[in-house]
Enzyme design. Structure first.
Site, PDB file in Angstrom:
ATOM      1  N   ARG A 212      58.017  24.787  20.315  1.00  0.00           N
ATOM      2  CA  ARG A 212      58.886  25.302  18.719  1.00  0.00           C
ATOM      3  C   ARG A 212      59.578  24.176  19.360  1.00  0.00           C
ATOM      4  NH1 ARG A 212      59.815  31.051  19.899  1.00  0.00           N
ATOM      5  NH2 ARG A 212      57.755  31.957  19.026  1.00  0.00           N
ATOM      6  N   PHE A 228      51.646  31.096   9.246  1.00  0.00           N
ATOM      7  CA  PHE A 228      51.502  32.318  10.223  1.00  0.00           C
ATOM      8  C   PHE A 228      52.935  32.343  10.816  1.00  0.00           C
ATOM      9  CE2 PHE A 228      47.101  30.826  10.296  1.00  0.00           C
ATOM     10  CZ  PHE A 228      46.589  32.252   9.379  1.00  0.00           C
ATOM     11  N   ASP A 250      53.092  33.499   5.324  1.00  0.00           N
ATOM     12  CA  ASP A 250      52.961  34.688   5.965  1.00  0.00           C
ATOM     13  C   ASP A 250      52.027  35.917   5.111  1.00  0.00           C
ATOM     14  OD1 ASP A 250      53.463  35.404   9.367  1.00  0.00           O
ATOM     15  OD2 ASP A 250      53.112  37.564   7.911  1.00  0.00           O
ATOM     16  N   SER A 251      51.486  36.748   5.613  1.00  0.00           N
ATOM     17  CA  SER A 251      50.746  38.048   5.126  1.00  0.00           C
ATOM     18  C   SER A 251      51.582  38.751   5.066  1.00  0.00           C
ATOM     19  CB  SER A 251      49.520  38.600   5.743  1.00  0.00           C
ATOM     20  OG  SER A 251      49.572  38.929   6.598  1.00  0.00           O
ATOM     21  N   ALA A 279      46.607  33.440   4.386  1.00  0.00           N
ATOM     22  CA  ALA A 279      47.672  32.206   4.520  1.00  0.00           C
ATOM     23  C   ALA A 279      46.234  30.838   3.750  1.00  0.00           C
ATOM     24  CB  ALA A 279      47.363  32.343   6.159  1.00  0.00           C
ATOM     25  N   ASP A 299      49.609  28.345  13.439  1.00  0.00           N
ATOM     26  CA  ASP A 299      49.878  29.252  14.212  1.00  0.00           C
ATOM     27  C   ASP A 299      49.539  30.992  14.376  1.00  0.00           C
ATOM     28  OD1 ASP A 299      50.644  30.381  16.961  1.00  0.00           O
ATOM     29  OD2 ASP A 299      52.655  31.038  16.859  1.00  0.00           O
ATOM     30  N   CYS A 339      45.965  31.757  20.545  1.00  0.00           N
ATOM     31  CA  CYS A 339      46.468  32.379  21.615  1.00  0.00           C
ATOM     32  C   CYS A 339      45.830  32.827  21.596  1.00  0.00           C
ATOM     33  CB  CYS A 339      47.552  33.369  20.656  1.00  0.00           C
ATOM     34  SG  CYS A 339      47.409  34.219  19.449  1.00  0.00           S
TER      35      CYS A 339
HETATM   36  N1  SAH Z   1      53.919  31.562  14.435  1.00  0.00           N
HETATM   37  C1  SAH Z   1      54.598  33.084  14.947  1.00  0.00           C
HETATM   38  C2  SAH Z   1      54.184  33.948  15.151  1.00  0.00           C
HETATM   39  C3  SAH Z   1      52.421  34.231  14.420  1.00  0.00           C
HETATM   40  S1  SAH Z   1      52.119  35.466  14.769  1.00  0.00           S
HETATM   41  C4  SAH Z   1      56.644  32.783  15.835  1.00  0.00           C
HETATM   42  O1  SAH Z   1      56.121  31.570  15.832  1.00  0.00           O
HETATM   43  O2  SAH Z   1      57.045  33.544  16.584  1.00  0.00           O
HETATM   44  C5  SAH Z   1      51.064  35.992  13.684  1.00  0.00           C
HETATM   45  C6  SAH Z   1      51.353  35.924  12.078  1.00  0.00           C
HETATM   46  O3  SAH Z   1      50.936  36.005  10.636  1.00  0.00           O
HETATM   47  C7  SAH Z   1      52.064  37.818  12.064  1.00  0.00           C
HETATM   48  O4  SAH Z   1      53.038  37.830  11.627  1.00  0.00           O
HETATM   49  C8  SAH Z   1      51.113  37.736  10.585  1.00  0.00           C
HETATM   50  O5  SAH Z   1      52.259  39.016   9.949  1.00  0.00           O
HETATM   51  C9  SAH Z   1      50.379  36.333  10.090  1.00  0.00           C
HETATM   52  N2  SAH Z   1      49.322  36.973   9.255  1.00  0.00           N
HETATM   53  C10 SAH Z   1      48.291  37.903  10.017  1.00  0.00           C
HETATM   54  N3  SAH Z   1      47.152  37.372   9.345  1.00  0.00           N
HETATM   55  C11 SAH Z   1      47.817  36.528   8.144  1.00  0.00           C
HETATM   56  C12 SAH Z   1      46.787  35.644   6.435  1.00  0.00           C
HETATM   57  N4  SAH Z   1      45.417  35.995   6.781  1.00  0.00           N
HETATM   58  N5  SAH Z   1      47.917  35.426   6.100  1.00  0.00           N
HETATM   59  C13 SAH Z   1      48.685  35.448   6.330  1.00  0.00           C
HETATM   60  N6  SAH Z   1      49.331  35.332   7.748  1.00  0.00           N
HETATM   61  C14 SAH Z   1      48.619  35.811   8.860  1.00  0.00           C
END
Ligand code: SAH
Length: 397
Positions: A212, A228, A250-251, A279, A299, A339
């Site tokens: 970040r 995400f 985000d979902s 997404a 991410d 990850c």
């Molecule tokens: N980038 C964030 C961490 C991401 S964790 C940070 O820096 O803290 C992953 C995220 O993806 C979660 O919030 C989850 O709600 C979201 N997620 C999972 N599947 C998804 C999808 N298909 N579309 C959008 N968001 C999604």
């Protein structure tokens, strides 16, 4: 020491432990001499090579594929004294790394406390006991943390997916004090609120901190898309670093509401917006609407949770990164992370290469990152090194 039972390995199976690893698999046990079923879940045992050579002390879970995890190569049991010593060692590292008490204090095997995760949010701790060996030590762990840090509250986020594999229930339990719904933390100079009880994992992903921070140099006056986003780790920090506009995708509605709250906490709510949805769909729709961004962060959650999901998961990384690249302005930046421990670093690099070729764009990797140093890598345990991140410039030739 005397009362510990012995766990004896088969011939040659001591090699991995002697090479630095901490795990013992159930097929490596000499089941005739030391049958696994004689042990209790979480019981501490002396580990011996086939020859009888002492290798260390481990805790066992006879019902788990990884049936033993070594925590000491000396004849020490894991009691209050050793726990406190391990926690002091973990704390002394973090105190050297950070000026403020916001970090992962204990990262399992890498801190010689296999199966234990402790995230620190100032006076509040959010912890995971991921193995039976740690579960049976629950009260000792809480006591040792209280002795060391005198925290206001401790929350057990024992809802991780590892727990069922260990035969443990998934639950969120208060262990001390009254853990607040939200805790404040400071990261890269930016204030953030993390939801302790309902958030992902322990509530916050400290692992992305250095990645970040990389945005700092590149987002001034830029239009940023945080895909995400969760509660805005990248996006809110980008806004605080001077981005012109940030959109978070985000979902989870809850995650986006928290992200907006975090934007407001930093006085950047006017330039921050959230888009709720899948997404893949949101990025396609943005493209159709003719939107463009200068910097895009991708991410995702681990698309490859198990080895057998590799093919399908890899395809998802390809698809989402290509969708992101299509939304980049002519000379844009993509920060792409994974990850998934089952996705190799070179595979993520190939995702970028492939995306560039398909869009006829030149890709230049400017920065390569991994998890922050409060998630130190254990050199014998590849699983402890899971986070990959590339910052790439994507432009026309
Ligand atoms: N980038 C964030 C961490 C991401 S964790 C940070 O820096 O803290 C992953 C995220 O993806 C979660 O919030 C989850 O709600 C979201 N997620 C999972 N599947 C998804 C999808 N298909 N579309 C959008 N968001 C999604």
């Amino acid at each position: 020491m005397m009362e510990l039972k012995t766990l004896r390995l088969n011939r040659h199976e001591e090699r991995r432990l002697q090479g630095g690893h901490l795990w013992i698999y159930s097929n490596e046990i000499n089941g005739k001499e030391t049958p696994l079923k004689q042990f209790q879940r979480g019981e501490q045992v002396r580990v011996e090579a086939h020859s009888g050579k002492f290798l260390g002390i481990a805790y066992v879970n006879p019902h788990s594929l990884i049936c033993g995890r070594l925590f000491s190569r000396e004849p020490h049991i894991l009691d209050h004294a050793l726990l406190l010593h391990r926690l002091e060692q973990a704390l002394s590292l973090r105190s050297r790394l950070f000026d403020q008490p916001f970090y992962r204090l204990v990262y399992g095997e890498s801190d010689l406390l296999p199966g234990l995760v402790v995230d620190r949010f100032g006076k509040h701790l959010s912890i995971q006991l991921n193995t039976a060996g740690m579960e049976v030590l629950k009260s000792e762990i809480i006591d040792a943390l209280k002795t060391l840090l005198n925290p206001e509250s401790i929350l057990l986020r024992n809802d991780s997916s590892m727990r069922p594999l260990e035969g443990l229930p998934q639950e969120v339990v208060t262990a001390h004090g009254t853990p607040p719904q939200e805790v404040e933390l400071l990261e890269n100079g930016v204030r953030m609120l993390a939801p302790l009880h309902n958030g992902q994992k322990t509530g916050w992903f400290y692992d992305q901190r250095p990645n970040r921070a990389v945005l700092q140099r590149f987002v001034q006056g830029k239009r940023v898309l945080d895909v995400f986003s969760y509660i805005g780790g990248f996006g809110v920090q980008a806004a605080a670093f001077g981005a012109k506009e940030v959109m978070a995708v985000d979902s989870s509605r809850f995650a986006l509401e928290m992200a907006e709250k975090n934007a407001a906490l930093n006085g950047v709510e006017n330039i921050f917006s959230g888009a709720e949805g899948d997404a893949f769909d949101v990025l396609k729709a943005l493209k159709q609407e003719g939107e463009q961004f200068d910097v895009i962060v991708v991410d995702p959650p681990a698309f490859i949770k198990r080895k057998k999901d590799h093919k399908e998961g890899l395809r998802a990384y390809h698809r989402i990164n290509e969708l992101a690249m299509r939304l980049l302005s002519d000379d844009g930046l993509l920060l792409s992370a994974s990850c998934s421990m089952h996705l190799q670093r070179d595979e993520l690099l190939d995702v970028l290469r492939n995306g560039g070729r398909r869009l006829d764009r030149h890709v230049q990797v400017l920065f390569e990152g991994t998890q922050g140093p409060d998630h130190p890598i254990h050199p014998a345990i590849p699983e402890t090194c899971y986070l990959k991140a590339f910052l790439a410039r994507v432009c026309k030739e």
